[in-house]
Design a protein around this motif. Sequence first.
Motif, mmCIF file in Angstrom:
data_model
loop_
_atom_site.group_PDB
_atom_site.id
_atom_site.type_symbol
_atom_site.label_atom_id
_atom_site.label_comp_id
_atom_site.label_asym_id
_atom_site.label_seq_id
_atom_site.Cartn_x
_atom_site.Cartn_y
_atom_site.Cartn_z
ATOM 1 N N ILE A 104 -0.017 7.844 -17.503
ATOM 2 C CA ILE A 104 -0.527 6.556 -17.995
ATOM 3 C C ILE A 104 0.547 5.483 -17.881
ATOM 4 C CG2 ILE A 104 -1.325 5.322 -20.058
ATOM 5 C CD1 ILE A 104 -2.656 7.987 -20.917
ATOM 6 N N ASP A 105 1.780 5.851 -18.186
ATOM 7 C CA ASP A 105 2.892 4.893 -18.123
ATOM 8 C C ASP A 105 3.068 4.362 -16.704
ATOM 9 O OD1 ASP A 105 5.222 3.572 -19.337
ATOM 10 O OD2 ASP A 105 6.392 4.876 -18.029
ATOM 11 N N VAL A 106 2.958 5.239 -15.685
ATOM 12 C CA VAL A 106 3.090 4.797 -14.293
ATOM 13 C C VAL A 106 1.929 3.883 -13.919
ATOM 14 C CG1 VAL A 106 3.212 5.539 -11.889
ATOM 15 C CG2 VAL A 106 4.353 6.885 -13.654
ATOM 16 N N ILE A 107 0.718 4.253 -14.327
ATOM 17 C CA ILE A 107 -0.458 3.428 -14.020
ATOM 18 C C ILE A 107 -0.301 2.022 -14.581
ATOM 19 C CG2 ILE A 107 -2.921 3.117 -14.547
ATOM 20 C CD1 ILE A 107 -3.232 6.139 -14.349
ATOM 21 N N GLU A 108 0.227 1.922 -15.801
ATOM 22 C CA GLU A 108 0.377 0.615 -16.439
ATOM 23 C C GLU A 108 1.457 -0.233 -15.784
ATOM 24 O OE1 GLU A 108 0.963 1.686 -20.520
ATOM 25 O OE2 GLU A 108 -1.194 1.654 -20.975
ATOM 26 N N ARG A 109 2.395 0.410 -15.102
ATOM 27 C CA ARG A 109 3.488 -0.321 -14.460
ATOM 28 C C ARG A 109 3.134 -0.804 -13.048
ATOM 29 N NH1 ARG A 109 8.734 0.733 -16.715
ATOM 30 N NH2 ARG A 109 8.586 2.021 -18.577
ATOM 31 N N ILE A 110 2.133 -0.173 -12.435
ATOM 32 C CA ILE A 110 1.757 -0.517 -11.060
ATOM 33 C C ILE A 110 0.448 -1.281 -11.066
ATOM 34 C CG2 ILE A 110 1.249 0.379 -8.762
ATOM 35 C CD1 ILE A 110 4.081 0.944 -9.604
ATOM 36 N N ALA B 12 3.161 5.649 -5.812
ATOM 37 C CA ALA B 12 2.832 5.678 -7.239
ATOM 38 C C ALA B 12 1.772 6.729 -7.528
ATOM 39 C CB ALA B 12 2.360 4.299 -7.699
ATOM 40 N N ILE B 13 0.772 6.824 -6.649
ATOM 41 C CA ILE B 13 -0.289 7.814 -6.845
ATOM 42 C C ILE B 13 0.287 9.226 -6.781
ATOM 43 C CG2 ILE B 13 -2.376 8.807 -5.787
ATOM 44 C CD1 ILE B 13 -3.194 5.945 -5.061
ATOM 45 N N GLU B 14 1.230 9.467 -5.866
ATOM 46 C CA GLU B 14 1.853 10.791 -5.779
ATOM 47 C C GLU B 14 2.632 11.102 -7.062
ATOM 48 O OE1 GLU B 14 1.522 13.195 -3.509
ATOM 49 O OE2 GLU B 14 0.039 11.899 -2.556
ATOM 50 N N VAL B 15 3.322 10.086 -7.615
ATOM 51 C CA VAL B 15 4.056 10.285 -8.876
ATOM 52 C C VAL B 15 3.079 10.597 -10.010
ATOM 53 C CG1 VAL B 15 5.495 9.162 -10.617
ATOM 54 C CG2 VAL B 15 6.004 8.831 -8.194
ATOM 55 N N ILE B 16 1.981 9.842 -10.057
ATOM 56 C CA ILE B 16 0.963 10.074 -11.100
ATOM 57 C C ILE B 16 0.404 11.483 -10.987
ATOM 58 C CG2 ILE B 16 -1.329 9.376 -11.909
ATOM 59 C CD1 ILE B 16 -0.588 6.511 -10.943
ATOM 60 N N LYS B 17 0.110 11.905 -9.758
ATOM 61 C CA LYS B 17 -0.440 13.245 -9.549
ATOM 62 C C LYS B 17 0.550 14.326 -9.986
ATOM 63 C CE LYS B 17 -2.363 13.931 -5.528
ATOM 64 N NZ LYS B 17 -2.534 13.778 -4.057
ATOM 65 N N LEU C 47 -3.908 -0.432 -8.921
ATOM 66 C CA LEU C 47 -4.180 0.950 -8.542
ATOM 67 C C LEU C 47 -5.687 1.175 -8.569
ATOM 68 C CD1 LEU C 47 -1.476 3.185 -10.264
ATOM 69 C CD2 LEU C 47 -1.853 2.858 -7.841
ATOM 70 N N PRO C 48 -6.207 2.020 -7.675
ATOM 71 C CA PRO C 48 -7.657 2.219 -7.623
ATOM 72 C C PRO C 48 -8.186 2.865 -8.890
ATOM 73 C CG PRO C 48 -6.516 3.826 -6.246
ATOM 74 C CD PRO C 48 -5.496 2.818 -6.671
ATOM 75 N N LEU C 49 -9.249 2.258 -9.444
ATOM 76 C CA LEU C 49 -9.951 2.811 -10.609
ATOM 77 C C LEU C 49 -8.990 3.154 -11.753
ATOM 78 C CD1 LEU C 49 -12.443 5.127 -8.708
ATOM 79 C CD2 LEU C 49 -12.854 2.832 -9.541
ATOM 80 N N SER C 50 -7.972 2.319 -11.936
ATOM 81 C CA SER C 50 -6.950 2.625 -12.942
ATOM 82 C C SER C 50 -7.515 2.633 -14.361
ATOM 83 C CB SER C 50 -5.789 1.619 -12.845
ATOM 84 O OG SER C 50 -6.255 0.297 -13.027
ATOM 85 N N PRO D 72 0.813 -1.217 0.000
ATOM 86 C CA PRO D 72 0.000 0.000 0.000
ATOM 87 C C PRO D 72 0.845 1.266 0.000
ATOM 88 C CG PRO D 72 -0.821 -1.552 1.621
ATOM 89 C CD PRO D 72 0.494 -2.080 1.151
ATOM 90 N N PHE D 73 1.993 1.195 0.697
ATOM 91 C CA PHE D 73 2.880 2.356 0.728
ATOM 92 C C PHE D 73 3.429 2.652 -0.663
ATOM 93 C CE2 PHE D 73 7.301 3.900 1.301
ATOM 94 C CZ PHE D 73 6.981 5.174 1.742
ATOM 95 N N MET D 74 3.860 1.600 -1.361
ATOM 96 C CA MET D 74 4.368 1.786 -2.719
ATOM 97 C C MET D 74 3.253 2.290 -3.639
ATOM 98 S SD MET D 74 7.494 1.127 -2.377
ATOM 99 C CE MET D 74 8.050 1.101 -4.083
#
Length: 525
Positions: free
Chosen positions: A263-269, A246-251, A272-275, A240-242
């Motif tokens: 999008i690239d970060v979302i696809e790598r993690i 990831a969410i902070e990086v996406i933001k 993620l909620p509601l990705s 959950p911490f990671m």
Amino acid sequence: MMENEEKVFVVANIGLQDIRYNISTGTAKPKFCSFEYKGGASEVAEALGINTKEKFGARIIASHLLEKFKENEDIESKLKFPLLMSVIKNVVDKHKSIEKLILVVTDQENPSFCHTDTIHSGLLIKKVFQKKSKDSHIDVSKIKAIELLEVTHADPQRADLAYEFFKTELPKKVPPEKVTFIYPVISAGIPHLNNELHHVSLNLYPGKCQPKQVKQKQTDPILMCDGDESCEINDVDIEPFMRDMAIEVIKTHIKRCDYSGAIDVIERIERLPLSDFAKEILYYAEMCKNFNFDEANQALEKLDKLDRSKFKSDERKQLEVKVERWKNEIKEAGESSVKELLKHLLSVIKINAKNKWFYFFVVNMGSFYENVLRYITWKVTGIKSLEATNSQFFYPKGKKTRCDRSGFCKILNDHLSNPGNDADIQKYLNIYSKVDNFTPYYDKRNGLLHKIQGVSENTIEDLYKKDTKRKSGIEGCAGTKYGSFIESTVCALEELLKELLGKDYIYDFYDDLNEYVSKLLESRA
């Protein structure tokens, strides 16, 4: 390394629940209250004679207790540290001793928030631990040293500042080369400080970092018991911490309107909620930013087909309203509304300038110039059909492969020579005279964009200043009044569009979309 050579460090982010004070007197059952408002802070303040009608909090309460401690009053017996002592017991049981206990405390300058600072709480803990030989059944003498790490930056709630703070200051207190194990503790402190303490600890001490989380077992924030048995300590689940990281990086990507990066970060993690929803919305935004409205429309069609059962009814309604706006955005900016397209272009140009995407800045400047001429010609000629305006002036030879501004300029120059008495026409002709300042962006953009060395702010400025047909600087925003040359150009565009469209020039499309997607991710974090 021998066991007795281990160097073990504990880093605890002190919060409002870390100190408990027994407000009971005499033989009454102990009632340990924290410095948190819902945890009995007002009762502690009243017990200490603090005026609760004025602003008070952990800073004032702990300060009063420190004074009593300095005056040799016996207050140790009235104090408990259940969260912190749970960790100390756990670590001492494993490693026999603690090389150093670091207490992370806040000390803000802002008078609106400093009353909740924990600087005096940390000092109180340190004084009590140094004086007492035992607390409950834990020997605090096993702690060789205690130090405070003071968070003094403007806003401890900001993750970026917290990250930089720990990255710089934590190695000074805990040199990585001297660490066998380090235990960063999640307990009652400010969440962003907890998160970034763990983030930095994982990076600085790989293989040595053992994050721990302490929770009180009772739901009642006021402890009615004695000792540390009211708390439980667990290893922190890193996933959950990671995910939060990831969410902070996406933001961060979203804030820069770098939607492809998000999008690239979302696809790598994973997980993620509601990705799926976030990806389609971000893809839509990226396509809009690139003026590829067909692809943007396809993204919305995919979004419409996604399962929305995870949304509450009000969230589902909000999403429907957003999607309707996004569909209108494609319709208005992608079809015939030059007014909407100009607002969209200015927004994208500002994004290009902010992120130093100078190649796209020049491309979109040219498009902005074309469409300003198109809009002014439309208004001056009185031709109701924009398509007729395009065919008559913008493509005078019937060619649709390349835009030609000569048709616009000819008709507008003819009107300038004989403006007549129409106030509206005069207004648009006055604006047209200012548009000429941006001609270099249009006339010379191909040569600039095809340069092998790429496009920079200096090459753009050199191109403009070498154009000897017009004054140096952007009219209305010359010199350094608005900062750099690029900033001055953006300012001039904004003033031009404001004059052209009036108050309707304001455009919040990307800000609104960015805020929505960020909250969408946070809500399921």
